[in-house]
Scaffold this active site. Structure first.
Site, PDB file in Angstrom:
ATOM      1  N   SER A 184      31.140  42.431  39.558  1.00 20.07           N
ATOM      2  CA  SER A 184      32.440  41.792  39.689  1.00 20.07           C
ATOM      3  C   SER A 184      32.546  40.433  39.021  1.00 20.07           C
ATOM      4  O   SER A 184      33.655  39.993  38.722  1.00 20.07           O
ATOM      5  CB  SER A 184      32.805  41.660  41.168  1.00 20.07           C
ATOM      6  OG  SER A 184      31.857  40.852  41.847  1.00 20.07           O
ATOM      7  N   HIS A 212      35.143  47.489  43.292  1.00 16.93           N
ATOM      8  CA  HIS A 212      36.011  47.022  42.214  1.00 16.93           C
ATOM      9  C   HIS A 212      36.405  48.156  41.268  1.00 16.93           C
ATOM     10  O   HIS A 212      36.673  47.914  40.089  1.00 16.93           O
ATOM     11  CB  HIS A 212      35.332  45.898  41.439  1.00 16.93           C
ATOM     12  CG  HIS A 212      35.316  44.597  42.173  1.00 16.93           C
ATOM     13  ND1 HIS A 212      36.367  43.697  42.119  1.00 16.93           N
ATOM     14  CD2 HIS A 212      34.401  44.052  43.010  1.00 16.93           C
ATOM     15  CE1 HIS A 212      36.080  42.646  42.867  1.00 16.93           C
ATOM     16  NE2 HIS A 212      34.900  42.828  43.422  1.00 16.93           N
ATOM     17  N   LYS A 241      40.763  45.919  48.452  1.00 22.29           N
ATOM     18  CA  LYS A 241      41.072  45.516  47.077  1.00 22.29           C
ATOM     19  C   LYS A 241      42.225  46.374  46.563  1.00 22.29           C
ATOM     20  O   LYS A 241      43.367  46.154  46.938  1.00 22.29           O
ATOM     21  CB  LYS A 241      39.810  45.592  46.218  1.00 22.29           C
ATOM     22  CG  LYS A 241      38.764  44.545  46.630  1.00 22.29           C
ATOM     23  CD  LYS A 241      37.551  44.558  45.756  1.00 22.29           C
ATOM     24  CE  LYS A 241      36.618  43.394  46.046  1.00 22.29           C
ATOM     25  NZ  LYS A 241      36.110  43.316  47.415  1.00 22.29           N
TER      26      LYS A 241
END
Length: 395
Positions: A184, A212, A241
């Site tokens: 990330s 991610h 996320k």
């Protein structure tokens, strides 16, 4: 409390400030989105993990509201006592189907999922080979496990193979390769095709943290395995996320693995269940991802446009195909100064520096999301150009 102890803490904080490493928090007074309000100032937000722009999506808000009246506000219990509702299992099964796994198990966060994964599955006779840039939650989870630990250089497949050979020579019963799907801080993707090849060669298990990537990487949005067209054994991920941006983590994998985790994963056994509103919104987020690719197309269109604009201005960028686009600056104080000046220009970003990234590799990590408009990106590029010149980052 001992005054000597408090003096020691105060000195430590002073040293953190002196090194330019102190982290400050700004108070957001609006929902998360492409533009947000901080105090009374409206700014373009380029540093949220809100990849698909779902954090303030009306469908998720309606789903969350709609769940509270029939299901209540909170569970007030862990899962095995009286904390499991039908929608918890519905979400677990929905995640498993979406990720092409037998089953899934929910946690309060992916940090908890990674923290609870390794210890129940592996013992002193086993080995874990972990990428050197794995997320802190993987590192902490591995520390809680009694398996032998090996670490390979980031995405270095030759080094990974060397440690696989070593683990076999050391007599490991079972070997697990642990990696982030996306690193990330850099936006780099793990080399899952080669990792899968090496795992098969040395009879190893592949574990991927796909926080991610879930929701937008790959033709179906199912993450890095979907992107590469390869199978991995165990996937961990988050609802916090791309899938709504709230909270909640999961592990997806083979049925016996999930069944054992329900029996022995400590963060699962000793933490409250996710509240019904979060579960309902998670179900809605997956539905939106499964029903169309427009949000993913918008996200990657924005990422391509933003990267091209920064390159044209002359910024030093890390290469990549992910919506994480780091602007490399080097020093922590420069990263903090640039973030502060960009905020004055109406752009919200954060400087990343040691210990989050290695010393000398401070950066501003920009992140695209599907909610950003071309006008917002153009205004942000203009701000980056102005501040970059003021600070001597670009000419």
């Amino acid at each position: 409390m001992s005054q000597d102890f408090l003096n020691h803490i105060t000195e430590t904080l002073g040293q953190i400030r002196a090194e330019g490493l102190y982290k400050n928090e700004r108070m957001i007074t609006s929902p998360q989105g492409g533009e947000i309000t901080v105090g009374d100032k409206q700014v373009i937000n380029l540093c949220a993990n809100n990849y698909l722009g779902l954090a303030d999506h009306p469908a998720l808000i309606d789903a969350a509201k709609g769940a509270m009246e029939p299901k209540g506000f909170g569970m007030a219990s862990v899962r095995f006592i009286c904390g499991t509702q039908d929608i918890h299992r519905e979400l677990e099964q929905k995640l498993a189907k979406f990720l092409n796994k037998d089953d899934a198990i929910l946690f309060a966060a992916c940090f908890d999922a990674n923290g609870g994964l390794f210890e129940p599955l592996l013992g002193p006779e086993d080995a874990i080979i972990s990428d050197s840039l794995n997320h802190a939650s993987i590192i902490d989870g591995v520390r809680l496990c009694k398996a032998k630990r090996y670490r390979y250089m980031n995405n270095d497949m030759n080094d990974l193979e060397a440690w696989l050979k070593q683990a076999r020579e050391d007599g490991a019963r079972h070997i697990m390769i642990a990696t982030d799907g996306v690193f990330s801080m850099d936006g780099y993707l793990a080399n899952l095709p080669k990792i899968r090849e090496l795992a098969d060669k040395y009879d190893a298990i592949v574990m991927v943290d796909d926080c991610h990537a879930t929701g937008f990487m790959g033709p179906n949005g199912a993450g890095t395995p979907d992107h590469f067209g390869v199978d991995v054994d165990i996937l961990t991920g988050t609802l916090g996320k791309a899938l709504g941006g709230a909270i909640g983590g999961y592990i997806a994998g083979p049925q016996p693995v999930i069944d054992l985790l329900r029996q022995r994963a400590r963060p699962y056994l000793f933490s409250n269940s996710l509240p019904p509103s979060i579960v309902a919104a998670g179900l809605e987020a997956i539905r939106l991802v499964e029903e169309g690719s427009m949000l993913r197309a918008q996200l990657f269109g924005n990422a391509k446009y933003w990267r091209a604009g920064l390159e044209k201005l002359g910024f030093d960028l890390l290469p990549g195909e992910h919506p994480i686009i780091p602007v490399m600056l080097g020093e922590a104080t420069l990263a903090q100064d640039m973030a502060a000046k960009l905020f004055d220009e109406g752009v919200y970003v954060s400087g990343f520096f040691f210990p989050v990234v290695p010393r000398g590799q401070a950066r501003i990590r920009t992140q695209m999301n599907a909610a950003l408009t071309k006008d917002e990106l153009d205004r942000a590029l203009a701000a980056f150009g102005k501040v970059g010149k003021e600070l001597g980052v670009i000419s």
